[in-house]
Design an enzyme around this catalytic site. Structure first.
Site, mmCIF file in Angstrom:
data_model
loop_
_atom_site.group_PDB
_atom_site.id
_atom_site.type_symbol
_atom_site.label_atom_id
_atom_site.label_comp_id
_atom_site.label_asym_id
_atom_site.label_seq_id
_atom_site.Cartn_x
_atom_site.Cartn_y
_atom_site.Cartn_z
ATOM 1 C CB SER A 1 -0.875 0.016 1.253
ATOM 2 O OG SER A 1 -1.474 1.283 1.408
ATOM 3 C CE LYS B 1 -1.114 -3.874 3.169
ATOM 4 N NZ LYS B 1 -1.312 -5.181 2.527
ATOM 5 C CE1 TYR C 1 -3.422 -2.358 5.316
ATOM 6 C CE2 TYR C 1 -3.172 -0.017 4.863
ATOM 7 C CZ TYR C 1 -3.404 -1.300 4.422
ATOM 8 O OH TYR C 1 -3.607 -1.541 3.076
#
Ligand code: NDP
Length: 280
Positions: free
Chosen positions: A148, A166, A162
């Site tokens: 991402s 990533k 998160y």
């Protein structure tokens, strides 16, 4: 001959969004696919889409389960081998921003949220890679990880674990690529920006209608997405297919392709453009 004819692909997180579109694209272009996710209804929907695209039922293997569970990872490998005889492509796509149980953001998010986020977005990728490795070595196969633009360099206070997961995944892609290139396995990744999927329902708790509105609003703000719209899953599936296709991307090793409509190229100052001069 279609570009994935005779290829066998495992696509994690294919009950929805990017993974679902990838399964349909790969299988439409000849691949035999193992599709997987926890939600059996949505997985059934993926199967229906595949059949609607004239994919023979014999080219579809379905595994219901949580990718963080070792038994599910083993079932994915075993049933793919039992059904199709080999593995050529592993797409590590399953991922999500895990909402904090107490609704906290930034550095106050719980360590439990951190563990769950890393278990899904990093650890399951490491484990699937280890388990698929000997089989991909036999076929001289490909791995595509889905990262991402949240990985950085912009800070991500709303959902920090998160984004750092990533970022860890990006470094893993580079490391695994150099390790596995000796076995003629290629590893690369795709970093999407905003894609209209179920992602916001999971990570932001939005229902389908609110999620759709949010993506529409985001896409209409040029200082967020210069391209002028949010991607649809098929936009990202095409990039994944490029990296999974050795004929198309043979010399690309350990790279991340950013597909974000220009989002990561905009700084706050650029967003204000000419208004900066008017302000003084
Ligand atoms: P969706 O929520 O639409 O799809 C996520 C998929 O992952 C679903 O099939 C879901 O299946 C699966 N999944 C999630 N958790 C688990 C689990 N524990 N075990 C098994 N499967 C799981 O989101 P996207 O399609 O957008 O997400 C795909 C990837 O793209 C993710 O890695 C995400 O981080 C990344 N991404 C998405 C962006 C976006 O804007 N949409 C932007 C940047 C990256 P099920 O619920 O059935 O288990």
């Amino acid at each position: 001959m279609a570009r994935f004819t005779d290829k066998v692909a495992i696509i994690t997180g294919s009950s929805n969004g990017i993974g679902q579109a990838t399964a349909v694209l790969f299988a439409s272009e000849g691949a035999k696919v193992t599709i997987t996710g926890r939600n059996s209804d949505r997985l059934e929907e993926t199967k229906k889409l595949l059949l609607k695209a004239n994919v023979p039922e014999t080219n579809i293997n379905v595994v219901i389960g949580d990718i963080t569970q070792e038994s599910v990872q083993e079932t994915l490998i075993k049933t793919t081998l039992d059904t199709f005889g080999k593995i050529d492509i592993l797409v590590n796509n399953a991922g999500a921003g895990i909402p904090d149980a107490q609704g906290k953001s930034g550095v106050n998010q719980s360590i439990d949220t951190y563990h769950k986020t890393f278990e899904l977005n990093v650890q399951s990728v490491l484990e699937m890679t280890q388990k698929a490795r000997p089989h991909l070595a036999k076929t001289q196969g490909e791995i595509v990880n889905i990262s991402s633009i949240g990985a950085g360099p912009a800070a991500q206070v709303a959902n920090p674990y998160y984004s750092i997961a990533k970022a860890a995944l990006d470094q893993y892609t580079r490391t695994a690529a150099i390790d596995l290139v000796n076995e003629n396995i290629r590893v690369n990744s795709v970093s999407p920006g905003a894609v209209s999927t179920g992602f916001s329902s999971v990570s932001r708790g939005l229902d389908d209608e609110k999620s759709k509105k949010m993506y529409e609003y985001l896409g209409s703000q040029r200082e967020c997405i210069p391209r002028g719209f949010c991607a649809v899953p098929e936009d990202i599936a095409k990039v994944i297919a490029f990296l999974a296709d050795r004929n198309a991307s043979n010399y690309i090793i350990g790279q991340t392709i950013v597909a974000d409509g220009g989002t990561s190229l905009i700084l706050g100052a650029h967003a204000h453009g000419a208004k900066l001069v008017e302000a003084v």
